[in-house]
Design a protein around this motif. Sequence first.
Motif, mmCIF file in Angstrom:
data_model
loop_
_atom_site.group_PDB
_atom_site.id
_atom_site.type_symbol
_atom_site.label_atom_id
_atom_site.label_comp_id
_atom_site.label_asym_id
_atom_site.label_seq_id
_atom_site.Cartn_x
_atom_site.Cartn_y
_atom_site.Cartn_z
ATOM 1 N N GLY A 1 0.790 -1.217 0.000
ATOM 2 C CA GLY A 1 0.000 0.000 0.000
ATOM 3 C C GLY A 1 0.821 1.264 0.000
ATOM 4 O O GLY A 1 0.284 2.352 -0.205
ATOM 5 N N GLY A 2 2.104 1.140 0.245
ATOM 6 C CA GLY A 2 3.011 2.276 0.203
ATOM 7 C C GLY A 2 3.950 2.139 -0.974
ATOM 8 O O GLY A 2 3.618 1.518 -1.991
ATOM 9 N N VAL A 3 5.106 2.712 -0.842
ATOM 10 C CA VAL A 3 6.077 2.670 -1.933
ATOM 11 C C VAL A 3 7.476 2.595 -1.354
ATOM 12 O O VAL A 3 7.760 3.162 -0.304
ATOM 13 N N LEU A 4 8.329 1.834 -2.013
ATOM 14 C CA LEU A 4 9.729 1.708 -1.646
ATOM 15 C C LEU A 4 10.558 2.435 -2.696
ATOM 16 O O LEU A 4 10.439 2.160 -3.889
ATOM 17 N N PHE A 5 11.365 3.383 -2.250
ATOM 18 C CA PHE A 5 12.225 4.151 -3.144
ATOM 19 C C PHE A 5 13.658 3.645 -3.015
ATOM 20 O O PHE A 5 14.181 3.509 -1.906
ATOM 21 N N LYS A 6 14.283 3.380 -4.152
ATOM 22 C CA LYS A 6 15.706 3.061 -4.187
ATOM 23 C C LYS A 6 16.458 4.262 -4.731
ATOM 24 O O LYS A 6 15.924 5.033 -5.528
ATOM 25 N N GLY A 7 17.682 4.409 -4.294
ATOM 26 C CA GLY A 7 18.459 5.542 -4.761
ATOM 27 C C GLY A 7 19.770 5.666 -4.025
ATOM 28 O O GLY A 7 20.284 4.705 -3.448
ATOM 29 N N ASN A 8 20.306 6.875 -4.025
ATOM 30 C CA ASN A 8 21.609 7.154 -3.433
ATOM 31 C C ASN A 8 21.454 8.082 -2.238
ATOM 32 O O ASN A 8 20.857 9.150 -2.350
ATOM 33 N N MET A 9 21.989 7.654 -1.097
ATOM 34 C CA MET A 9 21.956 8.484 0.099
ATOM 35 C C MET A 9 22.953 9.618 -0.040
ATOM 36 O O MET A 9 24.088 9.431 -0.441
ATOM 37 N N ARG A 10 22.512 10.828 0.290
ATOM 38 C CA ARG A 10 23.370 12.000 0.216
ATOM 39 C C ARG A 10 23.607 12.533 1.612
ATOM 40 O O ARG A 10 22.674 12.789 2.355
ATOM 41 N N GLY A 11 24.887 12.677 1.985
ATOM 42 C CA GLY A 11 25.223 13.222 3.293
ATOM 43 C C GLY A 11 25.007 12.208 4.410
ATOM 44 O O GLY A 11 24.956 11.007 4.202
ATOM 45 N N LEU B 1 13.793 4.634 6.779
ATOM 46 C CA LEU B 1 15.052 4.650 6.034
ATOM 47 C C LEU B 1 15.814 3.389 6.447
ATOM 48 O O LEU B 1 16.327 3.299 7.560
ATOM 49 N N LEU B 2 15.859 2.408 5.532
ATOM 50 C CA LEU B 2 16.342 1.071 5.866
ATOM 51 C C LEU B 2 17.498 0.666 4.969
ATOM 52 O O LEU B 2 17.906 1.419 4.079
ATOM 53 N N ILE B 3 18.003 -0.542 5.214
ATOM 54 C CA ILE B 3 19.057 -1.130 4.395
ATOM 55 C C ILE B 3 18.466 -2.292 3.607
ATOM 56 O O ILE B 3 17.833 -3.178 4.177
ATOM 57 N N ASN B 4 18.648 -2.282 2.294
ATOM 58 C CA ASN B 4 18.216 -3.390 1.461
ATOM 59 C C ASN B 4 19.058 -4.623 1.805
ATOM 60 O O ASN B 4 20.275 -4.605 1.628
ATOM 61 N N PRO B 5 18.454 -5.704 2.298
ATOM 62 C CA PRO B 5 19.249 -6.867 2.705
ATOM 63 C C PRO B 5 19.933 -7.577 1.542
ATOM 64 O O PRO B 5 20.855 -8.353 1.758
ATOM 65 N N PRO C 1 20.974 1.731 0.889
ATOM 66 C CA PRO C 1 19.845 2.375 1.557
ATOM 67 C C PRO C 1 18.592 2.373 0.676
ATOM 68 O O PRO C 1 18.664 2.511 -0.549
ATOM 69 N N VAL C 2 17.445 2.186 1.308
ATOM 70 C CA VAL C 2 16.153 2.326 0.656
ATOM 71 C C VAL C 2 15.252 3.132 1.586
ATOM 72 O O VAL C 2 15.433 3.139 2.797
ATOM 73 N N ALA C 3 14.294 3.821 0.993
ATOM 74 C CA ALA C 3 13.314 4.580 1.764
ATOM 75 C C ALA C 3 11.939 3.983 1.515
ATOM 76 O O ALA C 3 11.580 3.679 0.380
ATOM 77 N N VAL C 4 11.175 3.810 2.580
ATOM 78 C CA VAL C 4 9.833 3.246 2.487
ATOM 79 C C VAL C 4 8.852 4.243 3.083
ATOM 80 O O VAL C 4 9.062 4.750 4.184
ATOM 81 N N VAL C 5 7.777 4.530 2.351
ATOM 82 C CA VAL C 5 6.717 5.412 2.824
ATOM 83 C C VAL C 5 5.418 4.623 2.807
ATOM 84 O O VAL C 5 5.034 4.065 1.771
ATOM 85 N N VAL C 6 4.745 4.545 3.950
ATOM 86 C CA VAL C 6 3.484 3.809 4.057
ATOM 87 C C VAL C 6 2.470 4.677 4.793
ATOM 88 O O VAL C 6 2.841 5.539 5.607
#
Length: 510
Positions: free
Chosen positions: A162-172, A197-201, A206-211
């Motif tokens: 029901g939410g979304v998982l964003f993959k990308g590059n952590m800045r700072g 803000l989690l770690i992809n196993p 890093p991945v970000a999850v919004v629910v």
Amino acid sequence: MSLSTSFGGIFGTPLAKCSSCSSTRVPSPAFGLCWSLGSVGFSRTALRGNLRTICRLSETGTEPESNNDEDDNQSAESDMLETQGMVNNNELETIDAQDKAEIVLYQDADAVQFASGSPLPGLKQQEFDESLRIPKETIDILKDQVFGFDTFFVTSQEPYEGGVLFKGNMRGVAAKSYEKIKRRMEDKFGDLFKLFLLINPEDDKPVAVVVPRRTLQPDTTAVPEWFAAGAFGLVTVFTLVLRNVPALQENLVSAFDNFDLLVNGLPGALVTALVLGVHEISHFLVAKEIGIKLGVPYFVPSWQIGSFGSITRILNIVPKREDLLKFSVAGPLAGFSLGIVLLLSGFLLPPPDDQLGLLVDASVFHESLLVGALAKLFLGDVLKEGTPVSINPLVLWAWAGLLINAINSIPAGELDGGRISFAIWGRKVSSRFTTASLVLLGLGSLSNDVAFYWLVLIFFLQRGPIAPLSEEITDPDQLYVSFGIVVLLLGVLVCLPYPFPFFSDVVNNV
């Protein structure tokens, strides 16, 4: 990380303009999905009825970092989608950001929906409601305006319950980036969504999850917690007393006809309960200080050692690993400290009332490396194999408290030790510790009934996984890491056997 790696694919992506205004937008490049949730096709659709979307410049947009030398001195303000409702006489009424998000969130008929994916690890969600899915319009706002080049540069996205998982590059710095992203999301949507803000196993990135927050409501229990916890507590009091009356352990029914013998077990029960109580009180004090909400503690009775400690649920989402480490270390560190002081006092104090005290065989001290080493240090030549030795019963009472702390410090599942290992080394290493601990307990259960019952308890009640923290990337402070390692080592020292024989250091020459 090279620039081409951080922004792979962006330089070949054409700039796109919104059809309803002149703002220029940079679309994020699409990358392959690596969590095997399947690909989902997206298309823009208009919200039905009297709703329409417009685009305007965001007053809270962030200034992204430049992508090449020509844009070093340029700033790009993000645009924002805003839903407006039509009123009578074709007049538009402006809707604030939170009302807009609520409208977008519950438009389930024509809004673009995301398929259900894997749940957050260790976090039990409510029965899923299709109307709670985040539509594409809201996700675009999250991707283009909440996240950014200065925090977390989004490269791809996936559906996630029901939410979304964003993959990308952590800045700072991850902790600072999390706070920036969280603040922007609250400015636009209020408290409708929860950010992780989690770690992809799979790739340790890093991945970000919004629910939606509504999907993260705590479960309710059919039986009132205080009633069930009180019942477990009464049984635990009985087993603590019974443990110190060996004559009644073989026939439990006789315990109700011999209350005078049960009274004799009260001093030992009180000492062990004191160590256990200090453990739990320390947990609650630290939890209150750092904002962790706890459920009612369920004390677990044990026929062998009186109690296995307690099971206490964490009711809210812990902010970061350092907070989890502080909470998890507090209980066993306080319990070990008091237990060792009482143990040393037992070795130093003579048996009570100038009597023989408690007679035990020297072989009993082989069951713990810590206790065996201290017994050899304080008892010296008196401690010999096959020879009974008189000790103050405080030694065994304190030893029981130390053992309860030690088994709770095993790095497995949601035990204190499991939470400590997760907070120090992360989720992947913690899961490996859990597997190894369960295997060792399984081997130990072949010859030790305490290990067997503890294995069963962990497997059915405490094996985890640990619920996700809001931000799992930042490592805790080294001071708390050292406390955590001390707790794990003390647990090992209490549980490991003392391997050396007890012989007199004096050799008599005949």
